[in-house]
Write an enzyme that holds these catalytic residues in place. Structure first.
Site, PDB file in Angstrom:
ATOM      1  CG  ASP A 174      60.702  78.820  24.957  1.00 39.24           C
ATOM      2  OD1 ASP A 174      61.381  78.786  23.521  1.00 39.24           O
ATOM      3  OD2 ASP A 174      60.596  79.480  25.419  1.00 39.24           O
ATOM      4  N   GLY A 175      59.189  73.567  24.682  1.00 36.82           N
ATOM      5  CA  GLY A 175      59.149  72.650  24.741  1.00 36.82           C
ATOM      6  C   GLY A 175      58.833  71.809  23.980  1.00 36.82           C
ATOM      7  CG  ASN A 221      67.707  81.203  36.798  1.00 35.53           C
ATOM      8  OD1 ASN A 221      68.363  80.837  37.940  1.00 35.53           O
ATOM      9  ND2 ASN A 221      67.790  82.060  35.828  1.00 35.53           N
TER      10      ASN A 221
HETATM   11  P1  NAP Z   1      56.690  73.801  29.555  1.00 32.40           P
HETATM   12  O1  NAP Z   1      55.493  73.398  29.381  1.00 32.40           O
HETATM   13  O2  NAP Z   1      57.289  72.573  28.887  1.00 32.40           O
HETATM   14  O3  NAP Z   1      57.394  74.700  29.820  1.00 32.40           O
HETATM   15  C1  NAP Z   1      56.606  75.239  31.080  1.00 32.40           C
HETATM   16  C2  NAP Z   1      57.132  77.226  30.337  1.00 32.40           C
HETATM   17  O4  NAP Z   1      58.545  77.778  30.132  1.00 32.40           O
HETATM   18  C3  NAP Z   1      56.628  77.439  28.719  1.00 32.40           C
HETATM   19  O5  NAP Z   1      55.744  79.057  28.649  1.00 32.40           O
HETATM   20  C4  NAP Z   1      58.329  77.374  28.042  1.00 32.40           C
HETATM   21  O6  NAP Z   1      57.642  78.260  26.396  1.00 32.40           O
HETATM   22  C5  NAP Z   1      59.424  78.034  28.719  1.00 32.40           C
HETATM   23  N1  NAP Z   1      60.059  78.184  28.387  1.00 32.40           N
HETATM   24  C6  NAP Z   1      60.729  76.758  28.336  1.00 32.40           C
HETATM   25  N2  NAP Z   1      62.459  76.871  27.806  1.00 32.40           N
HETATM   26  C7  NAP Z   1      62.164  78.451  28.146  1.00 32.40           C
HETATM   27  C8  NAP Z   1      63.597  79.383  27.957  1.00 32.40           C
HETATM   28  N3  NAP Z   1      64.426  78.797  27.525  1.00 32.40           N
HETATM   29  N4  NAP Z   1      63.274  80.465  28.111  1.00 32.40           N
HETATM   30  C9  NAP Z   1      61.723  81.188  28.885  1.00 32.40           C
HETATM   31  N5  NAP Z   1      61.112  80.413  28.718  1.00 32.40           N
HETATM   32  C10 NAP Z   1      61.007  78.826  29.010  1.00 32.40           C
HETATM   33  O7  NAP Z   1      57.276  72.542  30.964  1.00 32.40           O
HETATM   34  P2  NAP Z   1      57.894  71.336  31.076  1.00 32.40           P
HETATM   35  O8  NAP Z   1      57.519  70.199  30.103  1.00 32.40           O
HETATM   36  O9  NAP Z   1      57.710  70.636  32.386  1.00 32.40           O
HETATM   37  O10 NAP Z   1      59.611  72.165  30.768  1.00 32.40           O
HETATM   38  C11 NAP Z   1      60.587  72.063  30.321  1.00 32.40           C
HETATM   39  C12 NAP Z   1      61.218  73.473  30.886  1.00 32.40           C
HETATM   40  O11 NAP Z   1      60.256  74.095  31.219  1.00 32.40           O
HETATM   41  C13 NAP Z   1      61.854  73.703  31.928  1.00 32.40           C
HETATM   42  O12 NAP Z   1      63.483  73.554  30.847  1.00 32.40           O
HETATM   43  C14 NAP Z   1      61.630  74.961  32.498  1.00 32.40           C
HETATM   44  O13 NAP Z   1      63.294  75.100  32.758  1.00 32.40           O
HETATM   45  C15 NAP Z   1      59.966  75.383  32.869  1.00 32.40           C
HETATM   46  N6  NAP Z   1      59.953  75.127  33.416  1.00 32.40           N
HETATM   47  C16 NAP Z   1      59.461  75.742  35.159  1.00 32.40           C
HETATM   48  C17 NAP Z   1      58.906  76.690  35.974  1.00 32.40           C
HETATM   49  C18 NAP Z   1      58.773  77.280  36.544  1.00 32.40           C
HETATM   50  O14 NAP Z   1      58.861  78.792  35.790  1.00 32.40           O
HETATM   51  N7  NAP Z   1      58.229  77.943  37.725  1.00 32.40           N
HETATM   52  C19 NAP Z   1      58.111  74.811  36.113  1.00 32.40           C
HETATM   53  C20 NAP Z   1      58.550  73.804  35.986  1.00 32.40           C
HETATM   54  C21 NAP Z   1      59.182  73.795  34.601  1.00 32.40           C
HETATM   55  P3  NAP Z   1      55.908  77.521  25.709  1.00 32.40           P
HETATM   56  O15 NAP Z   1      55.610  78.104  26.122  1.00 32.40           O
HETATM   57  O16 NAP Z   1      56.814  78.250  24.104  1.00 32.40           O
HETATM   58  O17 NAP Z   1      56.726  76.140  25.478  1.00 32.40           O
END
Ligand code: NAP
Length: 272
Positions: free
Chosen positions: A56-57, A172
């Protein structure tokens, strides 16, 4: 013969640097060539499809880099979770066969649009998953929140997530928000560690905002220089932020889906 009929159909392949993604892109390229497609590893705006190989990233980075293209995309998951992705690297042959026969649907992915106004100017930004408002250096921030100009609350806490339906399963969900079916045109406002004390009162749960309504955030004066805006994981910092508004964008991304796939099975397989 008509030139249009002779023209080779182009497909963009975008992959991240991991070994499995590179191997998968070679297999995919060979299979697509067998079916008469031309492959571009540069983003070609005349392509009929973009295939994003990674997680997804990688998908989110590609969409931002290529400025939210209208060309439909499909994801091949070589990443960790791959919630946006429809194709498994083991099913490349089946995917190419289904695609070439037109056995797919195209689903709209709704986007969130924000206008960030500082004392000097305004800037428009777009997110696929979400836009997060946080304080710098983990500071508590105080934000006046209005929906369609009706004051809802003065939020105090770590911040707020404004998530799209497709982003509802990302940050979320971890913050206690609800999963929203991707065809529902809504935004979700989810608090991050809201404070509830004799000093501050903040809503503890998410609110779902329908299409056509806007969310407006006015930071308290003391926080105008403490605001971080994080869009799909990428951080932006502006000085003297006075107002941030959000709505569902008129623009959408277009994603291929295949008949056999069901959103709720995907939720079960990825999260339970
Ligand atoms: P990242 O390492 O690219 O992503 C974090 C995790 O979120 C990865 O496992 C990714 O999947 C998953 N993810 C991304 N979009 C998703 C979706 N629509 N539905 C379900 N899972 C999804 O982190 P980043 O570069 O900081 O930010 C990218 C996204 O990560 C943000 O848009 C945010 O939604 C999410 N994030 C989550 C948290 C948390 O859950 N505490 C904190 C910060 C950011 P893959 O393993 O396939 O890449």
């Amino acid at each position: 013969m008509d030139n249009k009929l002779q023209r080779t159909k182009i497909i963009n392949i975008i992959h991240n640097d991991n070994t499995r993604s590179k191997e998968t892109s070679e297999i995919l390229e060979n299979k697509l060539r067998e079916y008469g497609y031309a492959i571009s590893y540069e983003f070609d705006h005349n392509a009929e499809l973009s295939i994003c190989i990674g997680g997804d990233g990688a998908f989110l980075r590609a969409v931002h880099k290529h400025d939210f293209p209208y060309i439909p995309f499909v994801g091949v998951n070589t990443g960790h979770l791959g919630f946006f992705h429809e194709v498994n690297p083991d099913n490349i042959n089946k995917f190419v066969e289904n695609y070439s026969k037109g056995n797919y649907n195209i689903e709209d992915i709704y986007l969130v649009e924000t206008i960030v106004c500082t004392r000097a100017s305004c800037i428009e930004l777009i997110g696929v998953n979400e836009i997060v408002i946080k304080g710098i250096e983990s500071k508590v921030i105080h934000l006046n929140v209005s929906i369609d100009d009706n004051h809802l609350e003065c939020f105090s806490g770590d911040g707020l997530i404004i998530s799209t339906p497709s982003g509802s399963t990302a940050y979320n969900l971890s913050a206690g928000g609800s999963i929203v079916y991707p065809t529902l045109k809504t935004l979700q406002l989810t608090p991050l560690c809201p404070i509830n004390s004799k000093a501050y009162r903040s809503l503890q749960n998410s609110a779902i905002i329908p299409d056509g309504m806007s969310i407006k955030i006015n930071p308290e004066y003391r926080d105008e220089n403490s605001i971080l805006i994080i869009i799909d994981g990428k951080q932006f910092k502006y000085d003297n932020v006075v107002e941030i508004t959000f709505k569902l964008s008129d623009m959408t991304l277009r994603k291929l889906t295949f008949h056999s796939q069901n959103f709720w099975s995907k939720v079960r397989d990825k999260f339970i």
